[in-house]
Scaffold this motif. Structure first.
Motif, short mmCIF file in Angstrom:
data_model
loop_
_atom_site.label_atom_id
_atom_site.label_comp_id
_atom_site.label_asym_id
_atom_site.label_seq_id
_atom_site.Cartn_x
_atom_site.Cartn_y
_atom_site.Cartn_z
N ARG A 10 -59.30 23.42 -111.92
CA ARG A 10 -60.57 23.13 -111.26
C ARG A 10 -60.27 22.59 -109.87
O ARG A 10 -59.36 21.79 -109.68
CB ARG A 10 -61.39 22.10 -112.04
N GLY A 11 -61.04 23.04 -108.89
CA GLY A 11 -60.81 22.67 -107.50
C GLY A 11 -60.89 21.19 -107.23
O GLY A 11 -60.22 20.68 -106.33
N GLN A 12 -61.69 20.47 -108.01
CA GLN A 12 -61.86 19.04 -107.78
C GLN A 12 -60.58 18.25 -108.07
O GLN A 12 -60.47 17.11 -107.67
CB GLN A 12 -63.01 18.50 -108.63
N ALA A 13 -59.62 18.85 -108.75
CA ALA A 13 -58.37 18.15 -109.05
C ALA A 13 -57.47 18.04 -107.83
O ALA A 13 -56.51 17.29 -107.84
CB ALA A 13 -57.63 18.86 -110.18
N VAL A 14 -57.80 18.78 -106.77
CA VAL A 14 -56.96 18.82 -105.57
C VAL A 14 -57.72 18.23 -104.39
O VAL A 14 -58.84 18.65 -104.08
CB VAL A 14 -56.53 20.27 -105.25
N ASP A 15 -57.10 17.27 -103.72
CA ASP A 15 -57.66 16.72 -102.48
C ASP A 15 -57.30 17.71 -101.37
O ASP A 15 -56.19 17.68 -100.84
CB ASP A 15 -57.06 15.34 -102.21
N GLU A 42 -62.77 22.82 -104.19
CA GLU A 42 -63.71 21.73 -104.43
C GLU A 42 -65.14 22.22 -104.30
O GLU A 42 -66.01 21.83 -105.07
CB GLU A 42 -63.48 20.59 -103.44
N ARG A 43 -65.37 23.07 -103.33
CA ARG A 43 -66.71 23.60 -103.08
C ARG A 43 -66.65 25.12 -103.16
O ARG A 43 -65.88 25.75 -102.44
CB ARG A 43 -67.18 23.15 -101.70
N GLU A 44 -67.42 25.68 -104.05
CA GLU A 44 -67.48 27.12 -104.21
C GLU A 44 -68.93 27.57 -104.16
O GLU A 44 -69.78 26.93 -104.76
CB GLU A 44 -66.83 27.54 -105.53
N PRO A 45 -69.22 28.67 -103.47
CA PRO A 45 -68.28 29.45 -102.68
C PRO A 45 -67.85 28.68 -101.42
O PRO A 45 -68.52 27.74 -101.00
CB PRO A 45 -69.07 30.70 -102.31
N LEU A 46 -66.74 29.11 -100.87
CA LEU A 46 -66.24 28.46 -99.67
C LEU A 46 -67.20 28.64 -98.50
O LEU A 46 -67.75 29.71 -98.32
CB LEU A 46 -64.89 29.06 -99.26
N PRO A 47 -67.37 27.58 -97.70
CA PRO A 47 -68.18 27.74 -96.48
C PRO A 47 -67.46 28.65 -95.49
O PRO A 47 -66.23 28.77 -95.52
CB PRO A 47 -68.31 26.32 -95.94
N GLU A 48 -68.19 29.32 -94.64
CA GLU A 48 -67.58 30.23 -93.67
C GLU A 48 -66.58 29.54 -92.76
O GLU A 48 -65.63 30.17 -92.31
CB GLU A 48 -68.68 30.91 -92.82
N ALA A 49 -66.77 28.26 -92.49
CA ALA A 49 -65.87 27.52 -91.60
C ALA A 49 -64.60 27.06 -92.29
O ALA A 49 -63.74 26.45 -91.67
CB ALA A 49 -66.60 26.31 -91.02
#
Length: 192
Positions: A158-163, A183-190
């Motif tokens: 899970r993405g939240q496990a990684v800073d 951490e955030r899906e989908p990824l923002p364009e930036a």
């Protein structure tokens, strides 16, 4: 599951299951693909192909490399089985090693109490942690700042496990980073 207790009797009679292990084999193959991608220097080979350049250089082998698992659940155990077939050395860091040490997938694995030691000593680090309050940003500044130079970091749980901010600050320590989750899906364009 607390929400199910609020359902009427008919709804509670519906069998409930999870999909534990459903994607473990696919993710294990994905992890091996990531390890091979950077270990065999595929970006360099692709660049040489596009440039029509012939260049001899040493080709690395996975054999003998140390792969460290942060979390040693189903995904990590399936990946460990493939790593063992490649004659890699297995290191596992998990909350309750006694619950997995008897697993056939854990054969020959060295269990390590220190996540920092896994990052310091391993050529590949595979994070497969689930999302829980205890695992949020488990792979953090203290890990990435001591990571072995030239290692490869893979995140599959899970993405939240990684800073991610700390990972980005120390990205120059790694020869490769493979992120299947964020951490955030989908990824923002930036997103970098």
């Amino acid at each position: 599951v607390p929400v199910l207790q609020q359902l009427d009797d008919e709804a509670q009679a519906v069998p409930l299951t999870n999909a534990k292990g459903a994607f473990s084999w696919s993710l294990a193959e994905y992890a091996m693909g990531g390890m091979l991608y950077f270990n065999k220097q595929l970006p360099k080979l692709q660049q040489h192909k596009e440039m029509r350049k012939w260049d001899r250089f040493p080709m690395n082998c996975l054999r003998g490399k140390r792969v460290g698992f942060i979390g040693f659940g189903n995904i990590a155990q399936q990946t460990a089985m493939l790593c063992r077939a490649m004659r890699m050395k297995l290191v596992a860091h998990c909350r309750n090693p006694q619950t997995v040490q008897d697993s056939p997938f854990a054969a020959d694995a060295e269990f390590c109490d220190s996540k920092g030691e896994v990052f310091r000593s391993c050529d590949f680090i595979v994070c497969t942690l689930p999302k829980t309050p205890q695992t949020e940003h488990y792979c953090d500044e203290s890990c990435f700042s001591v990571a072995k130079e030239g290692s490869v970091f893979l995140s599959l749980g899970r993405g939240q496990a990684v800073d991610e901010a700390a990972l980005l600050r120390h990205s120059d320590r790694f020869s490769g980073i493979v992120l299947d989750v964020f951490e955030r899906e989908p990824l923002p364009e930036a997103s970098p």
